[in-house]
Design a protein around this motif. Structure first.
Motif, mmCIF file in Angstrom:
data_model
loop_
_atom_site.group_PDB
_atom_site.id
_atom_site.type_symbol
_atom_site.label_atom_id
_atom_site.label_comp_id
_atom_site.label_asym_id
_atom_site.label_seq_id
_atom_site.Cartn_x
_atom_site.Cartn_y
_atom_site.Cartn_z
ATOM 1 N N ALA A 132 -39.692 -143.368 27.931
ATOM 2 C CA ALA A 132 -39.768 -144.594 28.729
ATOM 3 C C ALA A 132 -38.839 -144.532 29.936
ATOM 4 O O ALA A 132 -39.058 -145.232 30.934
ATOM 5 N N GLY A 133 -37.817 -143.686 29.870
ATOM 6 C CA GLY A 133 -36.914 -143.531 31.007
ATOM 7 C C GLY A 133 -37.508 -142.724 32.139
ATOM 8 O O GLY A 133 -36.968 -142.710 33.255
ATOM 9 N N GLU A 134 -38.632 -142.067 31.894
ATOM 10 C CA GLU A 134 -39.318 -141.280 32.928
ATOM 11 C C GLU A 134 -40.363 -142.178 33.603
ATOM 12 O O GLU A 134 -41.569 -142.071 33.350
ATOM 13 N N LYS A 135 -39.908 -143.090 34.449
ATOM 14 C CA LYS A 135 -40.775 -144.137 35.011
ATOM 15 C C LYS A 135 -41.961 -143.556 35.782
ATOM 16 O O LYS A 135 -43.110 -143.964 35.575
ATOM 17 N N GLU A 136 -41.710 -142.636 36.672
ATOM 18 C CA GLU A 136 -42.770 -142.078 37.503
ATOM 19 C C GLU A 136 -43.794 -141.335 36.654
ATOM 20 O O GLU A 136 -45.015 -141.468 36.865
ATOM 21 N N LEU A 137 -43.306 -140.585 35.697
ATOM 22 C CA LEU A 137 -44.205 -139.840 34.819
ATOM 23 C C LEU A 137 -45.083 -140.792 34.004
ATOM 24 O O LEU A 137 -46.288 -140.571 33.860
ATOM 25 N N CYS A 138 -44.496 -141.867 33.497
ATOM 26 C CA CYS A 138 -45.273 -142.836 32.712
ATOM 27 C C CYS A 138 -46.327 -143.528 33.577
ATOM 28 O O CYS A 138 -47.466 -143.745 33.140
ATOM 29 N N GLU A 139 -45.955 -143.877 34.800
ATOM 30 C CA GLU A 139 -46.924 -144.526 35.696
ATOM 31 C C GLU A 139 -48.109 -143.611 35.991
ATOM 32 O O GLU A 139 -49.245 -144.050 36.113
ATOM 33 N N GLN A 140 -47.836 -142.327 36.053
ATOM 34 C CA GLN A 140 -48.882 -141.371 36.409
ATOM 35 C C GLN A 140 -49.751 -140.966 35.219
ATOM 36 O O GLN A 140 -50.957 -140.704 35.379
ATOM 37 N N HIS A 141 -49.177 -140.948 33.999
ATOM 38 C CA HIS A 141 -49.889 -140.332 32.872
ATOM 39 C C HIS A 141 -50.103 -141.241 31.664
ATOM 40 O O HIS A 141 -50.996 -140.965 30.857
ATOM 41 N N LEU A 142 -49.303 -142.278 31.488
ATOM 42 C CA LEU A 142 -49.409 -143.095 30.277
ATOM 43 C C LEU A 142 -50.729 -143.861 30.248
ATOM 44 O O LEU A 142 -51.008 -144.693 31.118
ATOM 45 N N GLY A 143 -51.572 -143.566 29.265
ATOM 46 C CA GLY A 143 -52.842 -144.262 29.112
ATOM 47 C C GLY A 143 -53.858 -143.949 30.189
ATOM 48 O O GLY A 143 -54.713 -144.782 30.492
ATOM 49 N N LYS A 144 -53.856 -142.729 30.717
ATOM 50 C CA LYS A 144 -54.699 -142.418 31.877
ATOM 51 C C LYS A 144 -55.812 -141.391 31.600
ATOM 52 O O LYS A 144 -56.558 -141.065 32.523
ATOM 53 N N TYR A 145 -55.954 -140.898 30.371
ATOM 54 C CA TYR A 145 -56.902 -139.809 30.137
ATOM 55 C C TYR A 145 -57.781 -140.069 28.910
ATOM 56 O O TYR A 145 -57.317 -140.663 27.923
ATOM 57 N N PRO A 146 -59.015 -139.594 28.942
ATOM 58 C CA PRO A 146 -59.781 -139.503 27.691
ATOM 59 C C PRO A 146 -59.194 -138.371 26.844
ATOM 60 O O PRO A 146 -58.801 -137.330 27.379
ATOM 61 N N LYS A 159 -38.848 -137.999 19.435
ATOM 62 C CA LYS A 159 -39.263 -136.693 19.939
ATOM 63 C C LYS A 159 -40.136 -136.831 21.186
ATOM 64 O O LYS A 159 -40.853 -135.891 21.560
ATOM 65 N N THR A 160 -40.060 -137.984 21.852
ATOM 66 C CA THR A 160 -40.960 -138.216 22.987
ATOM 67 C C THR A 160 -40.592 -137.399 24.212
ATOM 68 O O THR A 160 -41.386 -137.311 25.160
ATOM 69 N N GLY A 161 -39.422 -136.771 24.226
ATOM 70 C CA GLY A 161 -39.097 -135.847 25.310
ATOM 71 C C GLY A 161 -40.070 -134.678 25.366
ATOM 72 O O GLY A 161 -40.220 -134.025 26.413
ATOM 73 N N PHE A 162 -40.756 -134.439 24.256
ATOM 74 C CA PHE A 162 -41.789 -133.404 24.186
ATOM 75 C C PHE A 162 -42.866 -133.639 25.245
ATOM 76 O O PHE A 162 -43.374 -132.687 25.863
ATOM 77 N N ILE A 163 -43.203 -134.907 25.475
ATOM 78 C CA ILE A 163 -44.259 -135.246 26.439
ATOM 79 C C ILE A 163 -43.851 -134.809 27.846
ATOM 80 O O ILE A 163 -44.630 -134.174 28.575
ATOM 81 N N ARG A 164 -42.640 -135.128 28.230
ATOM 82 C CA ARG A 164 -42.145 -134.754 29.563
ATOM 83 C C ARG A 164 -42.127 -133.248 29.740
ATOM 84 O O ARG A 164 -42.630 -132.722 30.751
ATOM 85 N N ASP A 165 -41.559 -132.546 28.751
ATOM 86 C CA ASP A 165 -41.447 -131.096 28.877
ATOM 87 C C ASP A 165 -42.819 -130.427 28.878
ATOM 88 O O ASP A 165 -43.030 -129.416 29.577
#
Length: 566
Positions: A77-91, A26-32
């Motif tokens: 994981a297929g959303e490379k740009e989105l992961c680079e920008q947001h994965l593990g980046k926030y409190p 259900k990780t497409g939820f993150i992108r949407d």
């Protein structure tokens, strides 16, 4: 390595990979969410549809220090740009309000303090930072301990944490609040609803309204509580209910996902059973299954392929709302319930935003409208087709939920009938003495005042089961009798077998549905079945001296009884 384990009760996303659990992606939820979010985003879904797991998935994805490999091979994981920008980046602040309850307001406040304190302790590293002022550290220590000098400290607990995290990281905070409406539900049931509304409104206002330390928030619950009640003044507030098309596929399992799971565990030939029992929910324009049911039943079938279908979602709640609808039903509402349990649909104008006090309205019609709206939001009813604005065509989603209605009807019917002690005792006497005419007459008066199943496209077997359940519920209310359902006897299984040990009297009862009102032929069929199946055998073996045989045919609110004595 063998097959993955089924994730029964697993709510922490990292456990799926770490402990080798089956995961429906259900990780497409993150992108949407990132592409369409507001500042505050509320998602309402029935219980056990994956809200808590999705919230922990968001926490795991966004939080600083996360393990990126947890998302390897998944859709996001297929959303490379989105992961680079947001994965593990926030409190991230993540709390669940599911345990904020108590018999009184003070206890519930204490539970909220414990919940906030537990989350604060995740950030104890802040105490070592020179970015925080001494008084901020002192206040944080009190929060960690659940020690609130003033009520306002509890109200501001989450807002205060966002300020500290923003000061430390220089990055705005993501706030996740799961099961936001549970404290309100408990407060309503225990009599301190206004106080809890004020508390939740203040808590949310402090953290969600005009907070420069907030990046965005996600809130989940079952009901959409009226905005003016607890969400006053929030800007860019987005609500996604079960009627909305967006995000529909991320809560619950789709046909494809269920087929894949059953195939993985080697029970794909049970797909039709799973669909009949647990499918039928319509979120937006997507048909979904209850994931809690599918996972639990798949586990049963994995161990034993021909395991009987069971109700799992039903047992995760008291289902009191269905009981309330039936007990408080008007004649019109009872007719609509009959339509629903017969497989039909009803048309209702639903109220999207609710407050629990609406359920106490002195206007019975208005109160019924609120009840229908809650039944829809909580998953006891679903859409049949696309709504026309606020007008919905409602149906019972599946066989499991139908069983919830039937069980509550049986209970209501039993209490209603046995409450008339004189008539009830006459019925019991007629049954044990073989007075078939009196059994028929009294049972007809019971049915006239009951909720019945209609002569529709519903399978005959299901109609017979309904009347079987009504009669069984009545007979089990007589504590002196031994009553068995679907008891093995002779060369078959009789519907109801009854023994009165003190009098050595036994009864065999076979219930049939009289299609198109054909009572005589249905009664004859029932009596033939008793004879051909030698259903009296077990009673003879138990030394019953008198054995009554009843063939009972039912249709709508009428019945006919055929009788013979062994």
């Amino acid at each position: 390595m063998g097959r993955k384990k089924l994730p029964i009760g697993i709510e922490f996303f990292e456990h799926f990979k770490r402990d080798h659990f089956y995961y429906v992606d259900k990780t497409g939820f993150i992108r949407d969410l990132l592409n369409t979010r507001g500042s505050v985003n509320l998602f309402t879904r029935p219980r056990r549809f994956g809200k808590s797991l999705n919230m922990d998935m968001l926490k795991t994805f966004f939080e600083i220090g996360t393990d990126p490999s947890l998302f390897d091979g998944l859709e996001i994981a297929g959303e490379k740009e989105l992961c680079e920008q947001h994965l593990g980046k926030y409190p991230v602040i993540s709390i669940s309000l599911k345990d904020v309850e108590g018999l009184d307001f003070q206890t519930a406040c204490g539970m909220l303090g414990i919940t906030a304190g537990k989350e604060a302790r995740r950030f104890k590293f802040l105490l070592e930072s020179d970015k925080l002022m001494p008084y901020e550290k002192e206040k944080l220590i009190r929060l960690m301990k659940g020690d609130f000098e003033k009520e306002i400290d509890l109200y501001n607990s989450l807002g205060f944490l966002t300020e500290l995290l923003f000061t430390y990281y220089g990055i705005p905070v993501i706030v996740l609040i799961d099961e936001y409406d549970v404290p309100l539900d408990k407060a309503y049931r225990h009599g301190y609803y206004p106080e809890m509304v004020a508390l939740i409104r203040s808590l949310f206002s402090q953290v969600l309204k005009t907070n420069k330390s907030l990046y965005f928030a996600v809130i989940t619950g079952c009901l959409q509580i009226a905005r003016e009640s607890i969400f006053t003044g929030l800007n860019n507030f987005k609500v996604r209910t079960i009627s909305d098309v967006d995000f529909a596929e991320y809560f619950g399992f789709t046909d494809r996902e269920v087929r894949e799971m059953l195939q993985y565990y080697g029970v794909e030939d049970r797909f039709a059973d799973v669909k009949e029992w647990y499918d039928g929910y319509r979120f937006g324009n997507t048909d979904v299954y209850c994931p809690w049911d599918v996972i639990n039943q798949c586990d049963k079938m994995r161990a034993k392929k021909n395991s009987p279908m069971e109700s799992h979602w039903e047992n995760s709640s008291s289902n009191a709302i269905v009981r309330d609808l039936i007990q408080d039903s008007t004649d019109a509402a009872r007719t609509e319930i009959e339509t629903l349990i017969s497989g039909g649909c009803i048309e209702k104008t639903l109220i999207p935003e609710l407050t629990y006090t609406d359920l106490d309205s002195e206007d019975q019609g208005l109160r019924q409208s609120y009840l229908w709206s809650v039944l829809y939001s909580a998953g006891y009813l679903t859409d049949s087709g696309e709504p026309d604005g606020r007008i919905h065509r409602l149906v019972i989603p599946n066989k499991e939920v139908l069983g919830i209605y039937q069980d509550r009807i049986y209970s209501w019917f039993r209490v209603r009938v046995t409450g008339n002690t004189e008539k009830w005792q006459k019925f019991c006497t007629a049954l044990e003495t073989g007075n078939a005419e009196e059994v028929e007459r009294i049972f007809n008066t019971f049915l006239e005042d009951s909720i019945s199943i209609r002569d529709t496209f519903v399978r005959k077997e299901m109609k017979e089961n309904f009347y079987h359940g009504l009669l069984l519920g009545l007979l089990t209310a007589e504590g002196r009798w031994l009553v068995r359902s679907n008891a093995e006897s002779g060369i078959g299984y009789t519907d109801i077998m009854l023994e009165i040990p003190s009098k050595d009297i036994g009864c065999v009862i076979e219930v049939k549905y009289a299609e198109n009102g054909a009572f005589d032929s249905a009664c004859r069929e029932a009596m033939h079945q008793i004879e051909d199946g030698r259903y009296v055998t077990a009673l003879r073996n138990n030394n019953m001296q008198i054995i009554h045989k009843y063939g009972i045919a039912c249709c709508k609110k009428s019945c006919k009884v055929l009788y013979s004595k062994e």
